[in-house]
Design a protein around this motif. Structure first.
Motif, PDB file in Angstrom:
ATOM      1  N   ILE A   6       0.851  -1.188   0.000  1.00 58.31           N
ATOM      2  CA  ILE A   6       0.000   0.000   0.000  1.00 58.31           C
ATOM      3  C   ILE A   6       0.888   1.240   0.000  1.00 58.31           C
ATOM      4  CG2 ILE A   6      -1.896   1.182   1.141  1.00 58.31           C
ATOM      5  CD1 ILE A   6      -2.549  -1.617   0.062  1.00 58.31           C
ATOM      6  N   TYR A   7       0.748   2.052  -1.027  1.00 61.59           N
ATOM      7  CA  TYR A   7       1.524   3.284  -1.135  1.00 61.59           C
ATOM      8  C   TYR A   7       0.975   4.339  -0.174  1.00 61.59           C
ATOM      9  CZ  TYR A   7       3.553   1.428  -5.450  1.00 61.59           C
ATOM     10  OH  TYR A   7       4.213   0.674  -6.373  1.00 61.59           O
ATOM     11  N   PRO A   8       1.773   5.355   0.158  1.00 61.46           N
ATOM     12  CA  PRO A   8       1.271   6.413   1.047  1.00 61.46           C
ATOM     13  C   PRO A   8       0.092   7.167   0.433  1.00 61.46           C
ATOM     14  CG  PRO A   8       3.667   6.484   0.893  1.00 61.46           C
ATOM     15  CD  PRO A   8       3.192   5.517  -0.150  1.00 61.46           C
ATOM     16  N   HIS A   9      -0.634   7.827   1.317  1.00 57.24           N
ATOM     17  CA  HIS A   9      -1.782   8.629   0.880  1.00 57.24           C
ATOM     18  C   HIS A   9      -1.293   9.786   0.020  1.00 57.24           C
ATOM     19  CE1 HIS A   9      -5.759  10.405   0.954  1.00 57.24           C
ATOM     20  NE2 HIS A   9      -5.236  11.535   1.369  1.00 57.24           N
ATOM     21  N   LEU A  10      -1.990  10.052  -1.093  1.00 51.67           N
ATOM     22  CA  LEU A  10      -1.593  11.088  -2.040  1.00 51.67           C
ATOM     23  C   LEU A  10      -2.515  12.301  -1.909  1.00 51.67           C
ATOM     24  CD1 LEU A  10      -0.900   8.915  -5.220  1.00 51.67           C
ATOM     25  CD2 LEU A  10       0.725   9.711  -3.507  1.00 51.67           C
ATOM     26  N   HIS A  11      -1.902  13.482  -1.926  1.00 48.23           N
ATOM     27  CA  HIS A  11      -2.635  14.740  -1.858  1.00 48.23           C
ATOM     28  C   HIS A  11      -2.484  15.487  -3.178  1.00 48.23           C
ATOM     29  CE1 HIS A  11      -3.013  14.281   2.544  1.00 48.23           C
ATOM     30  NE2 HIS A  11      -1.771  13.861   2.485  1.00 48.23           N
TER      31      HIS A  11
ATOM     32  N   LEU B 183       4.472  14.762  -3.977  1.00 52.19           N
ATOM     33  CA  LEU B 183       5.389  15.498  -4.846  1.00 52.19           C
ATOM     34  C   LEU B 183       5.959  14.601  -5.934  1.00 52.19           C
ATOM     35  CD1 LEU B 183       7.397  17.755  -2.361  1.00 52.19           C
ATOM     36  CD2 LEU B 183       5.763  18.483  -4.097  1.00 52.19           C
ATOM     37  N   ILE B 184       6.278  13.360  -5.586  1.00 48.72           N
ATOM     38  CA  ILE B 184       6.800  12.423  -6.579  1.00 48.72           C
ATOM     39  C   ILE B 184       5.757  12.150  -7.658  1.00 48.72           C
ATOM     40  CG2 ILE B 184       7.550  10.032  -6.912  1.00 48.72           C
ATOM     41  CD1 ILE B 184       8.844  10.199  -4.142  1.00 48.72           C
ATOM     42  N   CYS B 185       4.517  11.947  -7.251  1.00 50.25           N
ATOM     43  CA  CYS B 185       3.451  11.644  -8.219  1.00 50.25           C
ATOM     44  C   CYS B 185       3.201  12.818  -9.157  1.00 50.25           C
ATOM     45  CB  CYS B 185       2.176  11.268  -7.472  1.00 50.25           C
ATOM     46  SG  CYS B 185       0.800  10.805  -8.542  1.00 50.25           S
ATOM     47  N   ASP B 186       3.030  14.024  -8.605  1.00 49.90           N
ATOM     48  CA  ASP B 186       2.761  15.182  -9.449  1.00 49.90           C
ATOM     49  C   ASP B 186       3.982  15.563 -10.271  1.00 49.90           C
ATOM     50  OD1 ASP B 186       0.383  15.123  -8.071  1.00 49.90           O
ATOM     51  OD2 ASP B 186       0.222  17.304  -7.976  1.00 49.90           O
ATOM     52  N   GLY B 187       5.176  15.428  -9.684  1.00 52.21           N
ATOM     53  CA  GLY B 187       6.383  15.738 -10.443  1.00 52.21           C
ATOM     54  C   GLY B 187       6.573  14.817 -11.631  1.00 52.21           C
ATOM     55  N   TYR B 188       6.250  13.555 -11.455  1.00 56.24           N
ATOM     56  CA  TYR B 188       6.351  12.623 -12.576  1.00 56.24           C
ATOM     57  C   TYR B 188       5.358  12.990 -13.674  1.00 56.24           C
ATOM     58  CZ  TYR B 188       5.751   8.336 -15.270  1.00 56.24           C
ATOM     59  OH  TYR B 188       5.639   7.435 -16.295  1.00 56.24           O
ATOM     60  N   MET B 189       4.142  13.378 -13.307  1.00 59.13           N
ATOM     61  CA  MET B 189       3.144  13.743 -14.300  1.00 59.13           C
ATOM     62  C   MET B 189       3.552  14.989 -15.089  1.00 59.13           C
ATOM     63  SD  MET B 189       0.955  11.374 -14.073  1.00 59.13           S
ATOM     64  CE  MET B 189      -0.293  12.077 -15.132  1.00 59.13           C
ATOM     65  N   HIS B 190       4.382  15.861 -14.486  1.00 61.66           N
ATOM     66  CA  HIS B 190       4.826  17.075 -15.169  1.00 61.66           C
ATOM     67  C   HIS B 190       6.202  16.921 -15.794  1.00 61.66           C
ATOM     68  CE1 HIS B 190       1.562  18.700 -12.687  1.00 61.66           C
ATOM     69  NE2 HIS B 190       1.533  19.727 -13.517  1.00 61.66           N
ATOM     70  N   GLY B 191       6.737  15.720 -15.857  1.00 63.53           N
ATOM     71  CA  GLY B 191       8.000  15.480 -16.543  1.00 63.53           C
ATOM     72  C   GLY B 191       9.240  15.782 -15.739  1.00 63.53           C
ATOM     73  N   TYR B 192       9.157  15.813 -14.422  1.00 64.68           N
ATOM     74  CA  TYR B 192      10.316  16.107 -13.593  1.00 64.68           C
ATOM     75  C   TYR B 192      11.212  14.868 -13.480  1.00 64.68           C
ATOM     76  CZ  TYR B 192       8.112  20.404 -11.837  1.00 64.68           C
ATOM     77  OH  TYR B 192       7.543  21.632 -11.725  1.00 64.68           O
ATOM     78  N   GLN B 193      12.502  15.134 -13.339  1.00 68.48           N
ATOM     79  CA  GLN B 193      13.439  14.113 -12.891  1.00 68.48           C
ATOM     80  C   GLN B 193      13.489  14.189 -11.370  1.00 68.48           C
ATOM     81  OE1 GLN B 193      17.203  14.618 -14.818  1.00 68.48           O
ATOM     82  NE2 GLN B 193      16.454  13.961 -16.815  1.00 68.48           N
ATOM     83  N   ILE B 194      13.129  13.095 -10.702  1.00 67.14           N
ATOM     84  CA  ILE B 194      12.918  13.110  -9.255  1.00 67.14           C
ATOM     85  C   ILE B 194      13.874  12.131  -8.595  1.00 67.14           C
ATOM     86  CG2 ILE B 194      11.212  12.893  -7.413  1.00 67.14           C
ATOM     87  CD1 ILE B 194       9.049  13.281  -9.508  1.00 67.14           C
ATOM     88  N   GLY B 195      14.486  12.572  -7.512  1.00 68.38           N
ATOM     89  CA  GLY B 195      15.323  11.718  -6.677  1.00 68.38           C
ATOM     90  C   GLY B 195      14.836  11.749  -5.243  1.00 68.38           C
TER      91      GLY B 195
ATOM     92  N   SER C 123      11.155   7.998 -15.033  1.00 68.17           N
ATOM     93  CA  SER C 123      10.624   6.798 -15.682  1.00 68.17           C
ATOM     94  C   SER C 123       9.587   6.191 -14.757  1.00 68.17           C
ATOM     95  CB  SER C 123      11.731   5.780 -16.001  1.00 68.17           C
ATOM     96  OG  SER C 123      12.294   5.256 -14.821  1.00 68.17           O
ATOM     97  N   LEU C 124       8.714   5.391 -15.327  1.00 67.44           N
ATOM     98  CA  LEU C 124       7.681   4.753 -14.516  1.00 67.44           C
ATOM     99  C   LEU C 124       8.254   3.743 -13.528  1.00 67.44           C
ATOM    100  CD1 LEU C 124       4.643   4.596 -14.017  1.00 67.44           C
ATOM    101  CD2 LEU C 124       4.498   2.829 -15.780  1.00 67.44           C
ATOM    102  N   PRO C 125       9.240   2.889 -13.906  1.00 69.79           N
ATOM    103  CA  PRO C 125       9.834   1.992 -12.892  1.00 69.79           C
ATOM    104  C   PRO C 125      10.538   2.753 -11.771  1.00 69.79           C
ATOM    105  CG  PRO C 125      10.307   1.189 -15.103  1.00 69.79           C
ATOM    106  CD  PRO C 125       9.717   2.552 -15.262  1.00 69.79           C
ATOM    107  N   HIS C 126      11.149   3.904 -12.104  1.00 67.71           N
ATOM    108  CA  HIS C 126      11.804   4.695 -11.058  1.00 67.71           C
ATOM    109  C   HIS C 126      10.782   5.246 -10.074  1.00 67.71           C
ATOM    110  CE1 HIS C 126      14.856   7.250  -9.250  1.00 67.71           C
ATOM    111  NE2 HIS C 126      14.037   8.287  -9.390  1.00 67.71           N
ATOM    112  N   ARG C 127       9.641   5.728 -10.590  1.00 67.91           N
ATOM    113  CA  ARG C 127       8.597   6.208  -9.691  1.00 67.91           C
ATOM    114  C   ARG C 127       8.075   5.082  -8.796  1.00 67.91           C
ATOM    115  NH1 ARG C 127       2.570   7.894 -11.479  1.00 67.91           N
ATOM    116  NH2 ARG C 127       2.572   5.621 -11.685  1.00 67.91           N
TER     117      ARG C 127
END
Length: 392
Positions: free
Chosen positions: A185-190, A309-321, A337-341
């Motif tokens: 179960i992933y964390p709750h998303l806002h 932040l990870i979810c929304d950043g991925y949708m907007h094309g961010y490189q996230i670490g 990338s989707l596997p990275h997310r």
């Protein structure tokens, strides 16, 4: 691969209409004995015979049924998790009114205490239940059951109970399938404010504002001396004629927005107990109040904010670490990338804030966004050489 084992013995219990069936049968028996009316004796015999036929037919049909849980790869805390089942009836008898329920071998309230999440039990809003109207002989069908996980982390499923009360709703016949599976179960998303995302997109990992970089083929960046191997298309002939030497145009390349998130869970905080569930939900669920300390609540809020932040950043094309300070966790460099997310979500779902240590932040990590679980810290405007700090 899930392990399955079916209990061969069919269990019997009182159905929803069992009490009414027994009372009506007793009244008919008493009236027949008192009046000695043959019609009442025949009615009582038909009721007992129908009950016997119901037991035999349901027992034979349930012994030929098989079920397989189709577990989803993951779920999200606070959102519906749909469990699917593949039901096969190998008997020559049809089966009607099939009920499917998940149990954990802990009594009626076993669904409330399932799976370790941050060294605390994960709660479900209600036990998963599914229903199938009809399964014909030698046929297969699919059913669904919906549950609502309230916390992040691994959610274990142990056994499936298939039952029916057909035809008279008086006696419940059930058979148990032991099938151990786990869903993460992933964390709750806002929902993240777009203004905050725009602020974060203009900050580099080291805190500087992002600018275009040289070496691409987009817009004009500047002039430089011609180098052997450069394309003739890049030569600025007018400037070269004025200077008397070859001058090449240098173009820009796009610099995708990057976010390096540092999740700070190092401060233990005061051990004050608070209640995280409204009284209305507790009275409806008939569950014990779920008490968390203030710091545990802040930790969960910080983890949920990082996942959002990870979810929304991925949708907007961010490189996230992602890097975590406090609990032991791997460092994930910025990537898109989707596997990275999925890796970032899994790391946040398996975090145990209680296992924090006093080590500093992972070495070599320059964060552009710091999410802190400390109540005294808030959001700060990004300055030159500084990261954006957000309080969970």
């Amino acid at each position: 691969m899930a392990r399955r084992r079916r209990e061969r013995r069919v269990k019997y219990g009182m159905g929803p209409g069992g009490a009414v069936y027994v009372i009506v049968s007793a009244l008919i028996l008493g009236a027949s004995i008192y009046t000695q009316a043959n019609l009442l004796f025949w009615a009582f015999g038909l009721m007992i015979g129908g009950l016997f036929v119901s037991l035999v037919l349901s027992w034979r049909a349930l012994r030929g049924i098989d079920i397989q849980r189709l577990m989803p790869a993951h779920g999200v805390a606070g959102e519906a998790l749909v469990l699917r089942y593949h039901i096969t009836n190998a008997s020559w008898l049809p089966l009607f009114g099939v009920m499917i329920q998940e149990t954990w071998g802990k009594g009626m309230h076993g669904w409330k205490r399932v799976g370790p999440v941050a060294e605390r039990p994960a709660l479900l809003l209600a036990p998963p239940r599914g229903w199938v109207l009809h399964v014909g002989p030698n046929q297969a069908c699919q059913a669904e059951a919906v549950c609502w996980p309230l916390r992040r982390g691994p959610l274990d499923f142990e056994q499936i109970v298939v039952s029916t009360t057909f035809p008279f709703n008086a006696i419940r016949k059930s058979v148990t399938f032991r099938q151990a599976q786990q869903a993460l179960i992933y964390p709750h998303l806002h929902r993240i404010n777009r203004r905050l995302l725009n602020r974060l997109s203009t900050v580099e990992v080291a805190g500087r504002h992002q600018t275009d970089r040289r070496g691409g083929h987009e817009e004009f960046y500047g002039l430089r001396e011609y180098r052997p191997g450069d394309s003739l298309k890049t030569i600025d002939w007018r400037r070269s004629a004025k200077k008397g030497d070859l001058v090449a145009r240098e173009m820009t390349k796009p610099a995708p927005p990057r976010m390096m998130i540092l999740l700070d869970l190092s401060d233990p905080g005061p051990p004050t107990l608070i209640d995280t569930e409204p009284a209305r939900k507790r009275s409806r669920r008939h569950a014990k109040p779920d008490q968390l300390t203030t710091q545990q609540t802040l930790d969960e809020q910080a983890i949920s904010l990082a996942a959002s932040l990870i979810c929304d950043g991925y949708m907007h094309g961010y490189q996230i670490g992602l890097a975590v300070k406090g609990p032991p966790s791997a460092v994930y460099p910025p990537h898109h990338s989707l596997p990275h997310r999925a890796k970032l979500f899994e790391a946040l779902a398996r975090l145990i804030p209680e296992r924090r240590d006093l080590r500093p932040a992972p070495p070599g990590v320059e964060a552009s966004v710091i999410i802190s679980a400390r109540a005294s810290e808030g959001a700060a405007a990004p300055g030159r050489g500084q990261a954006v700090r957000i309080s969970g």
